[in-house]
Write an enzyme that holds these catalytic residues in place. Sequence first.
Site, short mmCIF file in Angstrom:
data_model
loop_
_atom_site.label_atom_id
_atom_site.label_comp_id
_atom_site.label_asym_id
_atom_site.label_seq_id
_atom_site.Cartn_x
_atom_site.Cartn_y
_atom_site.Cartn_z
N CYS A 1 0.91 -1.43 -0.35
CA CYS A 1 0.17 0.26 -0.05
C CYS A 1 0.61 1.27 -0.34
O CYS A 1 1.47 1.46 1.30
CB CYS A 1 -0.82 -0.02 1.31
N CYS B 1 -0.50 4.17 2.30
CA CYS B 1 -0.09 3.83 3.50
C CYS B 1 1.17 4.46 4.50
O CYS B 1 1.57 5.14 4.67
CB CYS B 1 -0.61 2.24 3.86
N ASP B 2 2.18 3.81 3.00
CA ASP B 2 3.43 3.14 3.63
C ASP B 2 4.45 4.57 2.75
O ASP B 2 5.83 4.53 2.96
CB ASP B 2 4.21 2.45 3.04
#
Length: 324
Positions: free
Chosen positions: A136, A139-140
């Site tokens: 992701c 997200c990261d």
Amino acid sequence: MTTHTTRMLIVGSGPAGLSAAIYGARAGFQPIVVQGLQPGGQLTITTDVENYPGFKDVIQGPWLMEQMQAQAEHVGTRMLWDTIVSIDLNGPPFRAIGDSGDVYESETLVIATGAQAKWLGVPGEVELAGKGVSACATCDGFFYRGKKVAVIGGGNTAVEEALYLTNHSPEVTLIHRRDSLRAERILQDRLFAHPNVRVLWNQKVDRFLGDPLAGGLTGLALTDTVTGAASTFAADGAFVAIGHAPATELFNGKLAMDASGYLLVEPGTPKTAIPGVFACGDVMDPVYRQAVTAAGTGCMAALDAERFVAEREFAAQRMVQAAE
Ligand code: NDP
């Protein structure tokens, strides 16, 4: 075997299911959440979360889900450890059977079974997950500011993730196993035009390299799918973007799905084609797939379930009055 009856049965306990539960409980529905095989959903297998509103400091995914569950229980949700194995949508009442043998009967059904990122299944992937390997970018990606990253895949997700990563990284490499992408033309054009992106064609990832205990990911071992030549690609971060699998097997033949298995809903709403059955979160969202969007559609599902019940009750009252 126990029969549980409720006004709102929620299948799945990620941000979508628990947000529906919080709203449903506060409306007095005493919802039941059947937690499924991964209680708390995908956030329980992530670490740092920095994009869920309300927290100035980085929080941990599992902690966030514990808090959501505690909040849902605090306002009157019953959380049950079970996995639904079959479901009858000829309702209301809708009737589901759990792995435990228990039966669940409900006036409304909220499907929040989520989706799982697909992984390559090559050595190093599990060991280095969260230590350089991720599924992701939204997200990261932020954690790889100024670093060299790779994205694996050739569909819309891979191209969107690669473009997203250019916000943080000066060097983004898309690694694809063939010599053409399946992503939409407009996304491809944007990708090819971006000065920070390059594409490695015809490359298969054989393993992720690095030490999980010391420094994490250092690179990827690749094989050229045309020539068979082996090579190593150095990278600080690698994003596997080969698609997601929505958890919809239970609803095969019962609810409409798209070609990838995502549940189809009335656009802009969580309503399925069956009145009283709602779908929210990643199980109906192939595009955004964020905890906050899942929570948002979970709220919408609960509000629509409340309206559905209110309208049924009103119609029943009218029938009684007409008969009197
Ligand atoms: P897709 O199934 O479209 O693409 C998956 C990609 O991963 C393909 O390029 C495939 O390669 C590659 N792949 C699959 N398995 C492997 C493997 N084992 N090793 C290496 N590569 C692999 O998935 P997406 O997640 O991209 O998209 C899913 C759906 O969601 C699509 O309908 C898409 O259009 C939609 N979507 C829409 C978005 C939007 O509208 N903005 C954003 C994201 C997704 P190959 O091409 O060789 O098969």
